[in-house]
Scaffold this motif. Structure first.
Motif, PDB file in Angstrom:
ATOM      1  N   THR A  28       0.741  -1.265  -0.016  1.00 20.12           N
ATOM      2  CA  THR A  28       0.105  -0.018  -0.085  1.00 20.12           C
ATOM      3  C   THR A  28       1.043   1.184  -0.026  1.00 20.12           C
ATOM      4  OG1 THR A  28      -1.853  -1.233   1.205  1.00 20.12           O
ATOM      5  CG2 THR A  28      -1.782   1.327   1.112  1.00 20.12           C
ATOM      6  N   LEU A  29       1.823   1.398   0.832  1.00 13.59           N
ATOM      7  CA  LEU A  29       2.752   2.471   1.041  1.00 13.59           C
ATOM      8  C   LEU A  29       3.540   2.577  -0.381  1.00 13.59           C
ATOM      9  CD1 LEU A  29       3.734   2.283   4.896  1.00 13.59           C
ATOM     10  CD2 LEU A  29       1.890   3.954   3.747  1.00 13.59           C
ATOM     11  N   ASP A  30       3.991   1.543  -0.982  1.00 18.06           N
ATOM     12  CA  ASP A  30       4.689   1.579  -1.952  1.00 18.06           C
ATOM     13  C   ASP A  30       3.738   2.293  -3.244  1.00 18.06           C
ATOM     14  OD1 ASP A  30       6.943   0.566  -0.920  1.00 18.06           O
ATOM     15  OD2 ASP A  30       6.820  -1.463  -1.801  1.00 18.06           O
ATOM     16  N   CYS A  31       2.600   1.768  -3.257  1.00 16.27           N
ATOM     17  CA  CYS A  31       1.826   2.305  -4.295  1.00 16.27           C
ATOM     18  C   CYS A  31       1.472   3.927  -4.218  1.00 16.27           C
ATOM     19  CB  CYS A  31       0.394   1.729  -4.148  1.00 16.27           C
ATOM     20  SG  CYS A  31       0.355  -0.128  -4.981  1.00 16.27           S
ATOM     21  N   VAL A  32       1.336   4.508  -2.880  1.00 12.62           N
ATOM     22  CA  VAL A  32       1.071   5.815  -2.552  1.00 12.62           C
ATOM     23  C   VAL A  32       2.294   6.480  -2.841  1.00 12.62           C
ATOM     24  CG1 VAL A  32       0.543   7.481  -0.913  1.00 12.62           C
ATOM     25  CG2 VAL A  32      -0.465   5.075  -0.881  1.00 12.62           C
ATOM     26  N   ARG A  33       3.599   5.880  -2.761  1.00 15.07           N
ATOM     27  CA  ARG A  33       4.803   6.560  -2.738  1.00 15.07           C
ATOM     28  C   ARG A  33       5.066   6.769  -4.448  1.00 15.07           C
ATOM     29  NH1 ARG A  33       9.338   5.190   1.103  1.00 15.07           N
ATOM     30  NH2 ARG A  33       8.103   3.365   1.095  1.00 15.07           N
ATOM     31  N   SER A  34       4.685   5.821  -5.351  1.00 16.89           N
ATOM     32  CA  SER A  34       4.761   5.710  -6.554  1.00 16.89           C
ATOM     33  C   SER A  34       3.842   7.061  -7.226  1.00 16.89           C
ATOM     34  CB  SER A  34       4.407   4.558  -7.168  1.00 16.89           C
ATOM     35  OG  SER A  34       5.385   3.391  -6.776  1.00 16.89           O
ATOM     36  N   CYS A  35       2.713   7.364  -6.646  1.00 14.49           N
ATOM     37  CA  CYS A  35       2.157   8.374  -7.222  1.00 14.49           C
ATOM     38  C   CYS A  35       2.940   9.703  -7.090  1.00 14.49           C
ATOM     39  CB  CYS A  35       0.861   8.813  -6.386  1.00 14.49           C
ATOM     40  SG  CYS A  35      -0.276   7.356  -6.783  1.00 14.49           S
ATOM     41  N   SER A  41       6.069  -2.138  10.678  1.00  9.83           N
ATOM     42  CA  SER A  41       7.039  -2.484  11.649  1.00  9.83           C
ATOM     43  C   SER A  41       8.315  -1.865  11.002  1.00  9.83           C
ATOM     44  CB  SER A  41       7.231  -3.788  11.832  1.00  9.83           C
ATOM     45  OG  SER A  41       6.080  -4.552  12.365  1.00  9.83           O
ATOM     46  N   SER A  42       8.445  -1.198   9.798  1.00  9.58           N
ATOM     47  CA  SER A  42       9.556  -0.773   9.143  1.00  9.58           C
ATOM     48  C   SER A  42       9.800   0.994   9.852  1.00  9.58           C
ATOM     49  CB  SER A  42       9.395  -0.777   7.726  1.00  9.58           C
ATOM     50  OG  SER A  42      10.314   0.214   7.296  1.00  9.58           O
ATOM     51  N   ALA A  43      10.707   0.943  10.177  1.00  8.72           N
ATOM     52  CA  ALA A  43      11.189   2.504  10.603  1.00  8.72           C
ATOM     53  C   ALA A  43      11.201   3.403   9.465  1.00  8.72           C
ATOM     54  CB  ALA A  43      12.556   2.681  11.366  1.00  8.72           C
ATOM     55  N   GLU A  44      11.664   2.913   8.214  1.00 12.04           N
ATOM     56  CA  GLU A  44      11.729   3.665   7.054  1.00 12.04           C
ATOM     57  C   GLU A  44      10.328   3.819   6.577  1.00 12.04           C
ATOM     58  OE1 GLU A  44      13.357   3.325   2.314  1.00 12.04           O
ATOM     59  OE2 GLU A  44      13.726   1.472   3.825  1.00 12.04           O
ATOM     60  N   ALA A  45       9.319   2.878   6.559  1.00 13.22           N
ATOM     61  CA  ALA A  45       7.993   3.254   6.202  1.00 13.22           C
ATOM     62  C   ALA A  45       7.420   4.226   6.896  1.00 13.22           C
ATOM     63  CB  ALA A  45       7.227   1.889   6.293  1.00 13.22           C
ATOM     64  N   LYS A  46       7.505   4.014   8.395  1.00 11.38           N
ATOM     65  CA  LYS A  46       6.576   5.046   9.274  1.00 11.38           C
ATOM     66  C   LYS A  46       7.258   6.396   9.040  1.00 11.38           C
ATOM     67  CE  LYS A  46       6.209   1.477  13.062  1.00 11.38           C
ATOM     68  NZ  LYS A  46       6.782   1.253  14.506  1.00 11.38           N
ATOM     69  N   ALA A  47       8.639   6.631   8.842  1.00 11.53           N
ATOM     70  CA  ALA A  47       9.246   7.795   8.390  1.00 11.53           C
ATOM     71  C   ALA A  47       8.564   8.451   7.116  1.00 11.53           C
ATOM     72  CB  ALA A  47      10.614   7.836   8.450  1.00 11.53           C
ATOM     73  N   TRP A  48       8.363   7.580   6.149  1.00 11.76           N
ATOM     74  CA  TRP A  48       7.739   8.199   4.874  1.00 11.76           C
ATOM     75  C   TRP A  48       6.451   8.535   5.163  1.00 11.76           C
ATOM     76  CZ3 TRP A  48       3.706   7.104   1.748  1.00 11.76           C
ATOM     77  CH2 TRP A  48       3.852   8.040   0.514  1.00 11.76           C
ATOM     78  N   ALA A  49       5.830   7.794   6.062  1.00 11.47           N
ATOM     79  CA  ALA A  49       4.126   8.047   6.264  1.00 11.47           C
ATOM     80  C   ALA A  49       4.083   9.441   6.834  1.00 11.47           C
ATOM     81  CB  ALA A  49       3.693   7.119   6.935  1.00 11.47           C
ATOM     82  N   GLY A  51      -5.899  20.385   7.644  1.00 11.27           N
ATOM     83  CA  GLY A  51      -5.218  20.006   8.928  1.00 11.27           C
ATOM     84  C   GLY A  51      -5.379  18.518   9.173  1.00 11.27           C
ATOM     85  N   MET A  52      -6.336  17.860   8.357  1.00 13.38           N
ATOM     86  CA  MET A  52      -6.348  16.443   8.510  1.00 13.38           C
ATOM     87  C   MET A  52      -5.119  15.658   8.643  1.00 13.38           C
ATOM     88  SD  MET A  52      -9.736  15.280   6.161  1.00 13.38           S
ATOM     89  CE  MET A  52      -9.152  15.806   4.734  1.00 13.38           C
ATOM     90  N   PHE A  53      -4.495  15.991   7.563  1.00 11.50           N
ATOM     91  CA  PHE A  53      -2.920  15.454   7.260  1.00 11.50           C
ATOM     92  C   PHE A  53      -2.188  15.620   8.611  1.00 11.50           C
ATOM     93  CE2 PHE A  53      -4.597  16.265   3.201  1.00 11.50           C
ATOM     94  CZ  PHE A  53      -4.059  15.166   2.550  1.00 11.50           C
ATOM     95  N   GLY A  54      -2.260  16.914   9.454  1.00 10.21           N
ATOM     96  CA  GLY A  54      -1.382  16.915  10.477  1.00 10.21           C
ATOM     97  C   GLY A  54      -1.957  16.253  11.636  1.00 10.21           C
ATOM     98  N   SER A  55      -3.255  15.875  11.736  1.00 13.55           N
ATOM     99  CA  SER A  55      -3.978  15.148  12.728  1.00 13.55           C
ATOM    100  C   SER A  55      -3.579  13.546  12.570  1.00 13.55           C
ATOM    101  CB  SER A  55      -5.495  15.320  12.678  1.00 13.55           C
ATOM    102  OG  SER A  55      -5.753  16.501  12.847  1.00 13.55           O
ATOM    103  N   VAL A  56      -3.408  13.293  11.542  1.00  8.95           N
ATOM    104  CA  VAL A  56      -2.775  11.734  11.338  1.00  8.95           C
ATOM    105  C   VAL A  56      -1.500  11.463  11.691  1.00  8.95           C
ATOM    106  CG1 VAL A  56      -2.300  10.040   9.529  1.00  8.95           C
ATOM    107  CG2 VAL A  56      -4.335  11.247   9.475  1.00  8.95           C
ATOM    108  N   VAL A  57      -0.441  12.597  11.523  1.00 13.91           N
ATOM    109  CA  VAL A  57       0.788  12.536  12.137  1.00 13.91           C
ATOM    110  C   VAL A  57       0.795  12.277  13.684  1.00 13.91           C
ATOM    111  CG1 VAL A  57       2.982  13.561  12.942  1.00 13.91           C
ATOM    112  CG2 VAL A  57       2.048  13.862  10.397  1.00 13.91           C
TER     113      VAL A  57
END
Length: 537
Positions: A443-450, A472-480, A494-500
């Protein structure tokens, strides 16, 4: 609008709406065999508005000036003495620490310099801009501002030309947020709502935090006047025009936070629709249908995150599904998710609400057969509009957009599979022990590819949240977190800031309590109540 007999035909036809199959988009959006019986239980081509052509920005009907009354018919003079809502003491104190005197006094003292700064920076005349092209949002040229009335006209112009497309995947013929003279009553509450969201976006673009106070004042005024209008004993004959204000106020609330009184706002929308004839009100115009589609989508995503029933009757989604793709709008253009997957989400929202109720019943057993059927459908589904791109004789940008569309729909498909596995207990729905980690990465790879240069990636906040919570990946969490931070700045929602903040809380509690015992639903439930819900769509 379709007749009742056509609804029966839909069900007999496996849930597929009866529509002109010569319309390729309509045919595409009829793929998913939606279970209309389940939903009735009680309970296009994309267009990148980030690169709007000058032809669109120069449409005469968008140009608003004190001497041009062909666009929005608002009483602009009234804005010079707007109805003010008293701000809470803590907000007043928080706003006044940035300088001497009240925000209003400071704006009055520095009005000329402030307006000139807006002109210089928004029209691109600033010579010190440090923002990269990737972070820039379309900034239309502004004419000289000499009076408060002129400033209001300019803000309204900016809204209709640019800001009204910010919540969408792309601008479109039936943009539900655009408010022109031919589809708006020009009410005072709509005026204040548009000014609120326009001032917010403009303030974020030019880095003027004082404009947030001004935007909040307009938002409070719009809400107050809008609620008073709803108290009218008879909303007819102009009741549907209230949807303009409801839509803008909903979007303005999302600029602040993912958390809000969303269900209360949706109940008011249902009241407006029911007072105007219920589902039959959708036959009046495609604009009303596009507006209702936005509310149906928000209702669905809120329901999925809260695991509670939708507020709006499923009949609205059922009717809208017969129009999408041939009505000047598509679900993908509105929210970045195609109808087959929205059909899955709508049905899941009803199933999950029933499942949550039955979990507390000792002798009840939930039938997962329909959930399994949705799972199987998702595992084998692909978006045929974006397939075989290399074999099509199309322009390069169209190929790139199709690739973005493919990655976007794949992100949604995998995120829904993650949602299903996370919500339903493993004893009710068998799962692979490593499936969640794999789906999270996909899922995250797909989002990253956009590409970040289009708004398709922006529409994937909910898939990012669902996937990152399982990573469980620190790299994936950092990218999210990077994704949320980037779009929080670029879209000013602000939705995006709330998700952080949500992700950090989930990850921290998973570290302490263990990933098998801690999931995102517990964090959401702690932050929400009967008056507060979470919006991620």
């Amino acid at each position: 609008m379709p007749e009742n007999g056509q609804y029966d035909a839909m069900i007999q036809n496996g849930g597929q709406p009866i529509m002109d199959m010569s319309d390729s988009t309509a045919h595409y959006e009829a793929q998913y065999p939606i279970n209309w019986q389940m939903l009735d239980m009680p309970l296009s081509n994309t267009f990148n508005f980030m690169s709007l052509p000058n032809e669109l920005l120069d449409i005469p009907n968008f140009v608003i000036s004190p001497t041009d009354h062909g666009a929005l018919h608002f009483d602009l003079e009234a804005i010079q003495h707007p109805f003010e809502i008293q701000r809470p003491p803590e907000e007043q104190n928080g706003a006044s620490h940035r300088g001497t005197g009240s925000p209003e006094e400071r704006r009055s003292t520095n009005a000329h310099q402030h307006e000139q700064a807006i002109l210089d920076r928004v029209s691109g005349q600033s010579k010190t801009s440090q923002s990269s092209p990737e972070n820039q949002i379309v900034k239309p040229h502004l004419p000289a501002l000499s009076m408060t009335q002129d400033r209001c006209s300019t803000l309204l112009n900016m809204y209709d030309r640019v800001f009204c497309a910010y919540p969408l995947t792309g601008d479109m013929e039936a943009n539900p947020f655009r408010c022109r003279s031919d589809n708006s009553g020009g009410s005072s509450y709509l005026l204040h709502a548009i000014l609120a969201i326009s001032i917010h976006h403009l303030g974020r673009q030019i880095g003027d935090s004082d404009m947030e106070t001004e935007a909040a004042n307009h938002g409070d005024t719009a809400t107050h006047l809008y609620l008073n209008a709803l108290k009218s004993p008879d909303l007819q004959p102009d009741g549907l025009s209230l949807l303009d204000s409801a839509l803008v106020l909903f979007a303005f609330g999302a600029t602040k936070s993912a958390f809000g009184d969303w269900n209360d706002q949706l109940k008011r929308v249902v009241g407006i629709l029911e007072a105007s004839g219920g589902p039959e009100a959708l036959q009046h115009s495609r604009r009303v249908r596009a507006q209702c589609a936005m509310f149906v989508w928000w209702d669905c995503t809120i329901s999925l995150i809260s695991r509670k029933s939708c507020i709006m009757d499923p009949i609205y989604f059922r009717v809208l599904s017969t129009y999408a793709g041939r009505d000047g709008w598509t679900w993908f253009d509105l929210v970045g998710c195609p109808l087959p997957l929205i059909g899955c989400l709508m049905e899941l929202s009803a199933l999950v609400a029933e499942y949550e109720k039955m979990r507390g019943m000792r002798w009840a057993k939930f039938d997962t057969s329909r959930v399994v059927a949705i799972q199987q459908f998702l595992r084998g589904w692909s978006d045929e509009r974006f397939a075989n791109i290399e074999e099509q004789d199309v322009a390069e940008e169209e190929m790139q957009l199709k690739r973005d569309g493919h990655q976007c729909t794949e992100a949604w498909r995998n995120a829904i599979l993650i949602y299903i596995v996370r919500i339903f207990d493993k004893k009710d729905l068998p799962r692979s022990p490593h499936a969640m980690s794999y789906r999270s990465r996909v899922t995250l790879d797909c989002v990253r590819s956009c590409r970040k240069s289009t708004n398709i990636q922006k529409q994937l906040l909910m898939p990012v949240f669902l996937a990152a919570c399982e990573s469980s990946s620190a790299e994936a969490k950092a990218w999210a977190k990077e994704y949320c931070t980037f779009w929080n700045g670029k879209s000013a929602y602000g939705m995006f800031g709330s998700v952080v903040s949500l992700l950090e809380t989930v990850w921290a509690r998973q570290t302490i309590e263990g990933k098998d015992k801690m999931w995102w639903g517990q964090v959401i439930d702690d932050k929400c109540s009967s008056n507060v819900q979470c919006l991620l769509g």
